[in-house]
Design a protein around this motif. Structure first.
Motif, PDB file in Angstrom:
ATOM      1  N   MET A 192     -17.265  19.899   9.912  1.00 24.55           N
ATOM      2  CA  MET A 192     -18.208  18.866  10.346  1.00 24.55           C
ATOM      3  C   MET A 192     -18.147  17.654   9.437  1.00 24.55           C
ATOM      4  N   THR A 193     -18.061  17.897   8.144  1.00 24.61           N
ATOM      5  CA  THR A 193     -17.962  16.782   7.194  1.00 24.61           C
ATOM      6  C   THR A 193     -16.700  15.981   7.452  1.00 24.61           C
ATOM      7  N   TYR A 194     -15.584  16.661   7.664  1.00 22.23           N
ATOM      8  CA  TYR A 194     -14.330  15.979   7.946  1.00 22.23           C
ATOM      9  C   TYR A 194     -14.419  15.206   9.262  1.00 22.23           C
ATOM     10  N   LEU A 195     -14.927  15.874  10.297  1.00 25.03           N
ATOM     11  CA  LEU A 195     -15.007  15.254  11.620  1.00 25.03           C
ATOM     12  C   LEU A 195     -15.874  14.009  11.600  1.00 25.03           C
ATOM     13  N   PHE A 196     -16.989  14.066  10.889  1.00 28.20           N
ATOM     14  CA  PHE A 196     -17.932  12.961  10.929  1.00 28.20           C
ATOM     15  C   PHE A 196     -17.760  11.940   9.812  1.00 28.20           C
ATOM     16  N   THR A 197     -16.836  12.172   8.883  1.00 26.08           N
ATOM     17  CA  THR A 197     -16.632  11.180   7.822  1.00 26.08           C
ATOM     18  C   THR A 197     -15.197  10.660   7.741  1.00 26.08           C
ATOM     19  N   VAL A 219     -12.608  11.101  10.309  1.00 31.11           N
ATOM     20  CA  VAL A 219     -12.028  10.760  11.603  1.00 31.11           C
ATOM     21  C   VAL A 219     -12.853   9.619  12.194  1.00 31.11           C
ATOM     22  N   PRO A 220     -12.207   8.610  12.789  1.00 32.55           N
ATOM     23  CA  PRO A 220     -12.991   7.538  13.414  1.00 32.55           C
ATOM     24  C   PRO A 220     -13.984   8.100  14.434  1.00 32.55           C
ATOM     25  N   ARG A 221     -15.139   7.475  14.523  1.00 32.91           N
ATOM     26  CA  ARG A 221     -16.225   7.973  15.368  1.00 32.91           C
ATOM     27  C   ARG A 221     -15.835   8.140  16.828  1.00 32.91           C
ATOM     28  N   TRP A 222     -14.916   7.355  17.321  1.00 35.57           N
ATOM     29  CA  TRP A 222     -14.578   7.390  18.736  1.00 35.57           C
ATOM     30  C   TRP A 222     -13.640   8.538  19.096  1.00 35.57           C
ATOM     31  N   VAL A 223     -13.001   9.169  18.132  1.00 30.22           N
ATOM     32  CA  VAL A 223     -11.977  10.181  18.416  1.00 30.22           C
ATOM     33  C   VAL A 223     -12.557  11.413  19.110  1.00 30.22           C
ATOM     34  N   ALA A 224     -13.606  12.012  18.560  1.00 26.52           N
ATOM     35  CA  ALA A 224     -14.156  13.243  19.139  1.00 26.52           C
ATOM     36  C   ALA A 224     -14.661  13.042  20.566  1.00 26.52           C
ATOM     37  N   PRO A 225     -15.489  12.015  20.846  1.00 20.47           N
ATOM     38  CA  PRO A 225     -15.949  11.849  22.230  1.00 20.47           C
ATOM     39  C   PRO A 225     -14.818  11.545  23.206  1.00 20.47           C
ATOM     40  N   VAL A 226     -13.869  10.719  22.792  1.00 21.19           N
ATOM     41  CA  VAL A 226     -12.751  10.386  23.682  1.00 21.19           C
ATOM     42  C   VAL A 226     -11.909  11.625  23.957  1.00 21.19           C
ATOM     43  N   LEU A 227     -11.625  12.390  22.936  1.00 23.38           N
ATOM     44  CA  LEU A 227     -10.842  13.616  23.108  1.00 23.38           C
ATOM     45  C   LEU A 227     -11.556  14.604  24.033  1.00 23.38           C
ATOM     46  N   LEU A 228     -12.857  14.767  23.860  1.00 24.04           N
ATOM     47  CA  LEU A 228     -13.618  15.673  24.722  1.00 24.04           C
ATOM     48  C   LEU A 228     -13.646  15.194  26.171  1.00 24.04           C
TER      49      LEU A 228
END
Length: 114
Positions: free
Chosen positions: A35-40, A42-51
């Motif tokens: 979670m720390t890696y994902l939210f700090t 990785v750019p904020r747009w990566v997770a929602p776009v990937l999902l």
């Protein structure tokens, strides 16, 4: 002496569930690093776009590849739902269960189980 650059949690907020034991404590501790890696990092747009892309693949591809994409989205949603479950109201819990049920049914249709 260096200044403390850490931002304190707001009053009443906790990163871990107070008094958690067993499975919940283990999952929360193991989830802290990703979670720390994902939210700090990785750019904020990566997770929602990937999902969204994976969900669209789940809708559009009617073979097992679409099911795998839906299962990846399901795993992410279930992970976040599990971590946030103690702090949710009933309406939030119902919404998460409905979303996970929908994703399970989508994956099952792509695998030809229903």
């Amino acid at each position: 002496m260096a200044a403390n650059n850490k931002r304190p949690l707001s009053q009443g907020e906790r990163f871990f569930t107070p008094g958690a034991t067993g499975l919940r404590k283990a999952v929360e501790q193991r989830s802290a690093v990703p979670m720390t890696y994902l939210f700090t990092q990785v750019p904020r747009w990566v997770a929602p776009v990937l999902l969204v892309v994976l969900l669209l693949v789940g809708f559009a591809v009617t073979n097992p590849l679409g099911g795998v994409a839906a299962l990846v989205v399901l795993a992410f949603v279930a992970w976040l739902a599990y971590l946030s479950w103690p702090s949710l109201r009933v309406s939030g819990k119902v919404l998460r269960v409905a979303m996970m049920t929908f994703l399970i049914l989508l994956a099952a249709t792509r695998f030809g189980l229903i």
